[in-house]
Design a protein around this motif. Structure first.
Motif, PDB file in Angstrom:
ATOM      1  N   LYS A   8      40.735  36.571  50.010  1.00  0.00           N
ATOM      2  CA  LYS A   8      39.489  36.715  49.259  1.00  0.00           C
ATOM      3  C   LYS A   8      38.429  37.294  50.188  1.00  0.00           C
ATOM      4  CE  LYS A   8      36.611  33.226  48.558  1.00  0.00           C
ATOM      5  NZ  LYS A   8      35.336  33.708  48.986  1.00  0.00           N
ATOM      6  N   PRO A   9      37.786  38.355  49.771  1.00  0.00           N
ATOM      7  CA  PRO A   9      36.726  38.937  50.611  1.00  0.00           C
ATOM      8  C   PRO A   9      35.530  37.992  50.702  1.00  0.00           C
ATOM      9  CG  PRO A   9      37.296  40.402  48.778  1.00  0.00           C
ATOM     10  CD  PRO A   9      38.041  39.141  48.582  1.00  0.00           C
ATOM     11  N   GLN A  10      34.892  37.990  51.830  1.00  0.00           N
ATOM     12  CA  GLN A  10      33.690  37.180  52.009  1.00  0.00           C
ATOM     13  C   GLN A  10      32.602  37.678  51.076  1.00  0.00           C
ATOM     14  OE1 GLN A  10      32.593  37.199  56.131  1.00  0.00           O
ATOM     15  NE2 GLN A  10      33.878  35.414  56.550  1.00  0.00           N
ATOM     16  N   GLY A  11      31.820  36.751  50.565  1.00  0.00           N
ATOM     17  CA  GLY A  11      30.722  37.128  49.687  1.00  0.00           C
ATOM     18  C   GLY A  11      31.125  37.220  48.231  1.00  0.00           C
ATOM     19  N   MET A  12      32.405  37.157  47.926  1.00  0.00           N
ATOM     20  CA  MET A  12      32.862  37.220  46.535  1.00  0.00           C
ATOM     21  C   MET A  12      33.238  35.799  46.115  1.00  0.00           C
ATOM     22  SD  MET A  12      36.082  39.350  44.968  1.00  0.00           S
ATOM     23  CE  MET A  12      35.399  40.846  44.343  1.00  0.00           C
ATOM     24  N   SER A  13      32.830  35.381  44.914  1.00  0.00           N
ATOM     25  CA  SER A  13      33.179  34.031  44.456  1.00  0.00           C
ATOM     26  C   SER A  13      34.689  33.964  44.191  1.00  0.00           C
ATOM     27  CB  SER A  13      32.397  33.672  43.193  1.00  0.00           C
ATOM     28  OG  SER A  13      32.929  34.345  42.070  1.00  0.00           O
ATOM     29  N   PHE A  14      35.185  32.784  44.300  1.00  0.00           N
ATOM     30  CA  PHE A  14      36.622  32.586  44.083  1.00  0.00           C
ATOM     31  C   PHE A  14      37.005  33.006  42.667  1.00  0.00           C
ATOM     32  CE2 PHE A  14      40.373  29.970  43.114  1.00  0.00           C
ATOM     33  CZ  PHE A  14      41.196  30.372  44.142  1.00  0.00           C
ATOM     34  N   ARG A  15      36.167  32.639  41.698  1.00  0.00           N
ATOM     35  CA  ARG A  15      36.456  32.964  40.302  1.00  0.00           C
ATOM     36  C   ARG A  15      36.493  34.478  40.097  1.00  0.00           C
ATOM     37  NH1 ARG A  15      34.197  29.971  35.129  1.00  0.00           N
ATOM     38  NH2 ARG A  15      35.610  28.505  36.047  1.00  0.00           N
ATOM     39  N   SER A  16      35.541  35.188  40.656  1.00  0.00           N
ATOM     40  CA  SER A  16      35.520  36.650  40.516  1.00  0.00           C
ATOM     41  C   SER A  16      36.749  37.260  41.170  1.00  0.00           C
ATOM     42  CB  SER A  16      34.274  37.234  41.167  1.00  0.00           C
ATOM     43  OG  SER A  16      33.133  36.764  40.531  1.00  0.00           O
ATOM     44  N   TRP A  17      37.111  36.745  42.324  1.00  0.00           N
ATOM     45  CA  TRP A  17      38.262  37.282  43.039  1.00  0.00           C
ATOM     46  C   TRP A  17      39.549  37.065  42.236  1.00  0.00           C
ATOM     47  CZ3 TRP A  17      42.334  34.663  45.796  1.00  0.00           C
ATOM     48  CH2 TRP A  17      43.147  35.538  46.541  1.00  0.00           C
ATOM     49  N   VAL A  18      39.718  35.856  41.640  1.00  0.00           N
ATOM     50  CA  VAL A  18      40.904  35.563  40.821  1.00  0.00           C
ATOM     51  C   VAL A  18      40.917  36.465  39.592  1.00  0.00           C
ATOM     52  CG1 VAL A  18      42.000  33.815  39.364  1.00  0.00           C
ATOM     53  CG2 VAL A  18      41.194  33.202  41.645  1.00  0.00           C
ATOM     54  N   ASP A  19      39.762  36.603  38.950  1.00  0.00           N
ATOM     55  CA  ASP A  19      39.691  37.478  37.771  1.00  0.00           C
ATOM     56  C   ASP A  19      40.090  38.906  38.135  1.00  0.00           C
ATOM     57  OD1 ASP A  19      38.916  35.417  36.104  1.00  0.00           O
ATOM     58  OD2 ASP A  19      36.757  35.882  36.246  1.00  0.00           O
ATOM     59  N   GLN A  20      39.668  39.373  39.299  1.00  0.00           N
ATOM     60  CA  GLN A  20      40.018  40.720  39.739  1.00  0.00           C
ATOM     61  C   GLN A  20      41.522  40.823  39.987  1.00  0.00           C
ATOM     62  OE1 GLN A  20      38.046  42.032  43.290  1.00  0.00           O
ATOM     63  NE2 GLN A  20      39.180  43.980  43.333  1.00  0.00           N
TER      64      GLN A  20
END
Length: 179
Positions: A8-20
């Motif tokens: 997961k990139p820093q600064g990105m929420s976990f939820r946004s990262w999973v959705d992506q």
């Protein structure tokens, strides 16, 4: 299905990262042709889908829910079943052997318990043997009654015989009235 090892990139929420990640997998076609695709979800029942999934999984795998119980609870269940079925054993020795085996396993668990402390009572070998003797006596009485019933004449013949034996006697005492 492909495994993602990307962090997961820093600064990105976990939820946004999973959705992506899900959107990327969907674009690559990872979710195409899955079993049940295009079928509606079974959302009936009481809304507890975890229980439904577990029930379906256990049924599909041919297992039993008891296999998933912790050992002390399985031992308790086995003790209950043994108490209920003591009368069905072929002999008192078989009941005692089953009780001894169960008690050995309970004592083994008590020596090195795993998980939270759950007390498991030893089964009462004498009570199980007494239950077996009682059930065996009931079976013998039932078999004897059935044999006696089978050897009796049909009900109509029994009644006629009773009437012959208990007819009113005439004035002489030995002759039926009206003969």
């Amino acid at each position: 299905m492909e495994m993602m090892t990307e962090r997961k990139p820093q600064g990105m929420s976990f939820r946004s990262w999973v959705d992506q990640q899900v959107a990327d997998a969907e674009a690559r076609g990872v979710f195409r042709d899955l079993p049940g695709a295009g079928k509606p979800l079974d959302l009936s029942a009481d809304g507890d889908f975890t229980d439904r999934w577990v029930r379906d999984y256990v049924q599909r795998e041919g297992a039993s829910f008891e296999d998933a119980l912790p050992l002390p609870l399985r031992l308790r269940k086995e003790s209950e079943r043994l108490a209920e079925s003591a009368g069905q054993f072929p002999s008192e020795a078989a009941v005692r052997a089953a009780a001894a085996d169960l008690n050995r396993r309970i004592l083994d668990w008590r020596r090195i318990p795993v998980g939270p402390p759950v007390y498991v009572k030893l089964c009462d070998e004498e009570a199980l043997a007494a239950a077996w003797r009682e059930a065996t006596a009931r079976r013998l009485v039932a078999a004897e009654l059935a044999a006696r019933e089978a050897s009796m004449p049909p009900a109509g013949q029994r009644r006629a015989g009773w009437l012959r034996r208990h007819r009113k006697r005439g004035p002489a005492g030995d002759q039926p009235a009206g003969d």
